[in-house]
Scaffold this motif. Sequence first.
Motif, PDB file in Angstrom:
ATOM      1  N   ALA A  95      13.252  45.354 -78.694  1.00  0.00           N
ATOM      2  CA  ALA A  95      12.471  46.339 -79.084  1.00  0.00           C
ATOM      3  C   ALA A  95      12.459  47.663 -78.742  1.00  0.00           C
ATOM      4  O   ALA A  95      13.354  47.901 -77.748  1.00  0.00           O
ATOM      5  CB  ALA A  95      11.178  45.639 -78.436  1.00  0.00           C
ATOM      6  N   VAL A  96      12.122  48.664 -79.350  1.00  0.00           N
ATOM      7  CA  VAL A  96      12.172  49.920 -78.910  1.00  0.00           C
ATOM      8  C   VAL A  96      10.517  50.503 -79.235  1.00  0.00           C
ATOM      9  O   VAL A  96       9.977  49.764 -79.752  1.00  0.00           O
ATOM     10  CB  VAL A  96      12.988  50.948 -79.892  1.00  0.00           C
ATOM     11  CG1 VAL A  96      14.554  50.429 -79.839  1.00  0.00           C
ATOM     12  CG2 VAL A  96      12.628  50.886 -81.227  1.00  0.00           C
ATOM     13  N   ALA A  97      10.443  51.815 -78.564  1.00  0.00           N
ATOM     14  CA  ALA A  97       9.110  52.089 -78.749  1.00  0.00           C
ATOM     15  C   ALA A  97       8.666  52.274 -80.087  1.00  0.00           C
ATOM     16  O   ALA A  97       9.663  52.514 -81.011  1.00  0.00           O
ATOM     17  CB  ALA A  97       9.032  53.725 -78.033  1.00  0.00           C
ATOM     18  N   ASP A  98       7.453  52.056 -80.471  1.00  0.00           N
ATOM     19  CA  ASP A  98       6.721  52.392 -81.980  1.00  0.00           C
ATOM     20  C   ASP A  98       7.307  53.532 -82.715  1.00  0.00           C
ATOM     21  O   ASP A  98       7.276  53.563 -84.017  1.00  0.00           O
ATOM     22  CB  ASP A  98       5.323  51.982 -81.709  1.00  0.00           C
ATOM     23  CG  ASP A  98       5.034  50.681 -81.428  1.00  0.00           C
ATOM     24  OD1 ASP A  98       5.898  49.753 -81.396  1.00  0.00           O
ATOM     25  OD2 ASP A  98       3.873  50.454 -80.892  1.00  0.00           O
ATOM     26  N   ASN A  99       7.479  54.745 -82.029  1.00  0.00           N
ATOM     27  CA  ASN A  99       7.495  55.879 -82.719  1.00  0.00           C
ATOM     28  C   ASN A  99       9.107  56.100 -82.741  1.00  0.00           C
ATOM     29  O   ASN A  99       9.696  57.082 -82.947  1.00  0.00           O
ATOM     30  CB  ASN A  99       7.216  56.980 -82.001  1.00  0.00           C
ATOM     31  CG  ASN A  99       7.569  57.210 -80.358  1.00  0.00           C
ATOM     32  OD1 ASN A  99       8.026  56.307 -79.793  1.00  0.00           O
ATOM     33  ND2 ASN A  99       6.947  58.120 -79.693  1.00  0.00           N
ATOM     34  N   MET A 100      10.072  55.154 -82.440  1.00  0.00           N
ATOM     35  CA  MET A 100      11.677  55.168 -82.507  1.00  0.00           C
ATOM     36  C   MET A 100      11.972  54.388 -83.558  1.00  0.00           C
ATOM     37  O   MET A 100      11.313  53.494 -84.040  1.00  0.00           O
ATOM     38  CB  MET A 100      12.201  54.568 -81.100  1.00  0.00           C
ATOM     39  CG  MET A 100      11.683  55.602 -79.820  1.00  0.00           C
ATOM     40  SD  MET A 100      12.157  57.305 -79.995  1.00  0.00           S
ATOM     41  CE  MET A 100      14.021  57.177 -80.001  1.00  0.00           C
ATOM     42  N   PRO A 101      13.028  54.818 -84.101  1.00  0.00           N
ATOM     43  CA  PRO A 101      13.911  54.039 -85.168  1.00  0.00           C
ATOM     44  C   PRO A 101      14.214  52.475 -84.567  1.00  0.00           C
ATOM     45  O   PRO A 101      14.463  52.545 -83.506  1.00  0.00           O
ATOM     46  CB  PRO A 101      15.197  54.756 -85.480  1.00  0.00           C
ATOM     47  CG  PRO A 101      15.148  55.916 -84.726  1.00  0.00           C
ATOM     48  CD  PRO A 101      14.006  55.944 -83.753  1.00  0.00           C
ATOM     49  N   ALA A 102      14.077  51.485 -85.501  1.00  0.00           N
ATOM     50  CA  ALA A 102      14.331  50.194 -85.069  1.00  0.00           C
ATOM     51  C   ALA A 102      15.673  50.008 -84.821  1.00  0.00           C
ATOM     52  O   ALA A 102      16.536  50.564 -85.210  1.00  0.00           O
ATOM     53  CB  ALA A 102      14.138  49.329 -86.465  1.00  0.00           C
ATOM     54  N   LEU A 103      15.912  48.843 -83.966  1.00  0.00           N
ATOM     55  CA  LEU A 103      17.352  48.607 -83.500  1.00  0.00           C
ATOM     56  C   LEU A 103      18.022  48.288 -84.799  1.00  0.00           C
ATOM     57  O   LEU A 103      17.644  47.283 -85.505  1.00  0.00           O
ATOM     58  CB  LEU A 103      17.303  47.809 -82.498  1.00  0.00           C
ATOM     59  CG  LEU A 103      16.744  47.930 -81.026  1.00  0.00           C
ATOM     60  CD1 LEU A 103      16.514  46.598 -80.155  1.00  0.00           C
ATOM     61  CD2 LEU A 103      17.602  48.974 -80.448  1.00  0.00           C
ATOM     62  N   SER A 104      19.366  48.655 -84.830  1.00  0.00           N
ATOM     63  CA  SER A 104      20.158  48.071 -85.922  1.00  0.00           C
ATOM     64  C   SER A 104      20.698  46.922 -85.521  1.00  0.00           C
ATOM     65  O   SER A 104      20.672  46.517 -84.212  1.00  0.00           O
ATOM     66  CB  SER A 104      21.159  49.036 -86.054  1.00  0.00           C
ATOM     67  OG  SER A 104      22.314  49.181 -85.210  1.00  0.00           O
ATOM     68  N   SER A 105      21.271  46.164 -86.352  1.00  0.00           N
ATOM     69  CA  SER A 105      21.888  44.884 -85.804  1.00  0.00           C
ATOM     70  C   SER A 105      23.363  44.851 -85.178  1.00  0.00           C
ATOM     71  O   SER A 105      23.591  44.016 -84.465  1.00  0.00           O
ATOM     72  CB  SER A 105      22.545  43.979 -87.106  1.00  0.00           C
ATOM     73  OG  SER A 105      23.209  44.771 -87.840  1.00  0.00           O
ATOM     74  N   GLU A 106      23.935  45.995 -84.890  1.00  0.00           N
ATOM     75  CA  GLU A 106      24.962  46.431 -84.072  1.00  0.00           C
ATOM     76  C   GLU A 106      24.569  46.723 -82.712  1.00  0.00           C
ATOM     77  O   GLU A 106      25.647  46.747 -81.948  1.00  0.00           O
ATOM     78  CB  GLU A 106      26.044  47.671 -84.868  1.00  0.00           C
ATOM     79  CG  GLU A 106      26.382  47.272 -86.223  1.00  0.00           C
ATOM     80  CD  GLU A 106      26.996  48.416 -86.903  1.00  0.00           C
ATOM     81  OE1 GLU A 106      27.489  49.636 -86.220  1.00  0.00           O
ATOM     82  OE2 GLU A 106      27.464  48.364 -87.920  1.00  0.00           O
ATOM     83  N   GLU A 107      23.563  47.271 -82.501  1.00  0.00           N
ATOM     84  CA  GLU A 107      22.734  47.322 -81.146  1.00  0.00           C
ATOM     85  C   GLU A 107      22.580  46.438 -79.976  1.00  0.00           C
ATOM     86  O   GLU A 107      22.376  45.286 -80.710  1.00  0.00           O
ATOM     87  CB  GLU A 107      21.806  48.419 -80.921  1.00  0.00           C
ATOM     88  CG  GLU A 107      22.285  49.581 -81.594  1.00  0.00           C
ATOM     89  CD  GLU A 107      20.799  51.013 -81.684  1.00  0.00           C
ATOM     90  OE1 GLU A 107      20.564  51.133 -80.408  1.00  0.00           O
ATOM     91  OE2 GLU A 107      20.317  51.200 -82.703  1.00  0.00           O
TER      92      GLU A 107
END
Length: 107
Positions: A95-107
């Motif tokens: 998960a990332v903060a709601d105001n950040m872009p979603a995690l990519s599948s590569e991260e």
Amino acid sequence: MPTAKSSKDVPEPTPQLEDAATSATEPAPDPESAAEPAGPEPGVYEYTHYADCVYPHVPLTCHAATADSPATVFEWPFGPPDDGRWTKTRKKPNAVADNMPALSSEE
């Protein structure tokens, strides 16, 4: 007939003697231990509480683990809130903060 001693007859201990006796038996406080206790450490934590919640200061929506989805795993840069809902883990953040872009599948 015996008489009771009055409080005037009993010498009172002097504060200087008490302080000397106390300092001789008790070790001096360690300056590091006298400091405020350290808060939560930065790192990756898993949400282990049973109910979902939102932390407005991040902002972060946290989900409890269910049969269909894992619990929120988040990297807290300054440590998680001290509310007992987070457990340090070696899992990869999901998960990332709601105001950040979603995690990519590569991260």
